[in-house]
Scaffold this active site. Structure first.
Site, PDB file in Angstrom:
ATOM      1  N   HIS A  13       0.833  -1.205   0.000  1.00  0.00           N
ATOM      2  CA  HIS A  13       0.000   0.000   0.000  1.00  0.00           C
ATOM      3  C   HIS A  13       0.870   1.258   0.000  1.00  0.00           C
ATOM      4  CE1 HIS A  13      -3.469   2.540   1.329  1.00  0.00           C
ATOM      5  NE2 HIS A  13      -2.508   3.193   1.954  1.00  0.00           N
ATOM      6  N   GLU A  14       1.866   1.293   0.868  1.00  0.00           N
ATOM      7  CA  GLU A  14       2.716   2.489   0.966  1.00  0.00           C
ATOM      8  C   GLU A  14       3.580   2.653  -0.285  1.00  0.00           C
ATOM      9  OE1 GLU A  14       2.113   4.629   3.175  1.00  0.00           O
ATOM     10  OE2 GLU A  14       0.752   3.326   4.285  1.00  0.00           O
ATOM     11  N   HIS A  26       1.589   4.294  -3.024  1.00  0.00           N
ATOM     12  CA  HIS A  26       1.522   5.756  -2.938  1.00  0.00           C
ATOM     13  C   HIS A  26       2.714   6.390  -3.656  1.00  0.00           C
ATOM     14  CE1 HIS A  26      -1.951   6.554  -0.483  1.00  0.00           C
ATOM     15  NE2 HIS A  26      -1.519   5.829   0.542  1.00  0.00           N
ATOM     16  N   GLU A  59      -6.148   6.796  -1.326  1.00  0.00           N
ATOM     17  CA  GLU A  59      -6.084   5.617  -0.466  1.00  0.00           C
ATOM     18  C   GLU A  59      -6.639   4.384  -1.175  1.00  0.00           C
ATOM     19  OE1 GLU A  59      -4.606   5.268   2.436  1.00  0.00           O
ATOM     20  OE2 GLU A  59      -3.952   7.344   2.316  1.00  0.00           O
TER      21      GLU A  59
END
Length: 277
Positions: free
Chosen positions: A148-149, A152, A206
């Site tokens: 997820h990070e 980004h 997100e």
């Protein structure tokens, strides 16, 4: 000049300012869509070089401070575990960006109680021990967090947010001056911007990071369903969430439903990765 004429003139000038500001933005496709189909184009007013330089400087400063405090990479088991997962995730970034595997990736573990992890533009990663210890996190769940990070960073969400704020800040300042609103009016306009534009964009970021991250984890051989159990644990630790309209994250129920849907979509990638290992 009467009030109606003044408003009409101000409206025309504000429209001109907005047109100029938007013209200064560059429309980019930061990543390929992948199996999850994240294909939204982004408008950037800030250069990637400027964002990456700032991120590198900030990361170096933070790491130096943590090293000085004695809180950097204190637990060899945590460091080895994070490093092993990151090393499996990084090669999979090629499916979204051909340049990403060659970034100057770096991952560090910080001893702190926060349940947190992040990746800066350009691939600078930090994981807090609170995330590992308080959640009793599995490798599959940790891969979901890190995927997820990393997503980004791949999608350059920090650059996009900085671009939005740059354009919005210029428009707010110009509009406040033209309408004679002063500082109070400007602050009100900033709040309106965040409520109507800023926060929904953040929720969109997100969701994109969830979807790209779940594919990265699956391609690396980590069970994508772990993203669901991860956010269930996150919800238990947080003790609740703010109302959906003002939240910078998707509502918990919406998020879990979306994660379950996309975990199923990337399941064949996970099965293929397991066979190769």
């Amino acid at each position: 000049m009467n009030l109606l004429d003044r408003k009409r003139i101000c409206g025309r000038i504000s429209l001109a300012v907005m047109t100029i500001a938007l013209a200064a933005c560059e429309t980019v496709q930061t990543t390929q869509g992948g199996v999850v189909g994240v294909e939204r184009e982004q408008r950037m007013a800030v250069s990637a070089e400027a964002i990456n330089q700032a991120a590198n400087e900030q990361y170096a400063d933070l790491i130096a401070k943590e090293r000085q405090k004695g809180t950097l990479n204190r637990n060899p088991a945590h460091v080895q575990r994070v490093g092993a997962i990151v090393s499996r995730l990084i090669p999979q970034t090629v499916h979204f960006r051909s340049d990403a595997p060659r970034w100057n990736w770096e991952a560090n573990v910080i001893t702190a109680p926060e349940v947190n992890a992040w990746a800066m533009p350009g691939g600078k990663i930090a994981v807090y021990t609170g995330l590992i210890e308080k959640l009793q996190i599995t490798d599959d769940e940790l891969a979901a967090v890190l995927g997820h990070e990393i997503a980004h960073a791949l999608r350059e969400h920090s650059r996009e947010r900085a671009s939005e704020q740059m354009v919005a800040g210029g428009l707010i300042s110009a509009g406040s001056a033209l309408l004679g609103l002063g500082d109070i009016g400007a602050k009100g306009a900033e709040f309106a911007y965040m409520g109507l534009l800023g926060l929904p964009n953040s929720r969109r970021h997100e969701t994109e990071a969830d979807r790209v991250g779940i594919e990265l984890a699956a391609r690396a051989g980590y069970d994508p369903k772990a993203a669901v159990s991860l956010w269930q644990k996150m919800g238990q630790v947080s003790g609740g969430a703010p109302m959906k309209f003002l939240s910078t994250h998707p509502a918990p129920g919406d998020r879990l439903s979306d994660l379950a849907n996309y975990a199923q979509r990337v399941a064949p990638l996970y099965e293929q990765a397991k066979k190769r290992r």
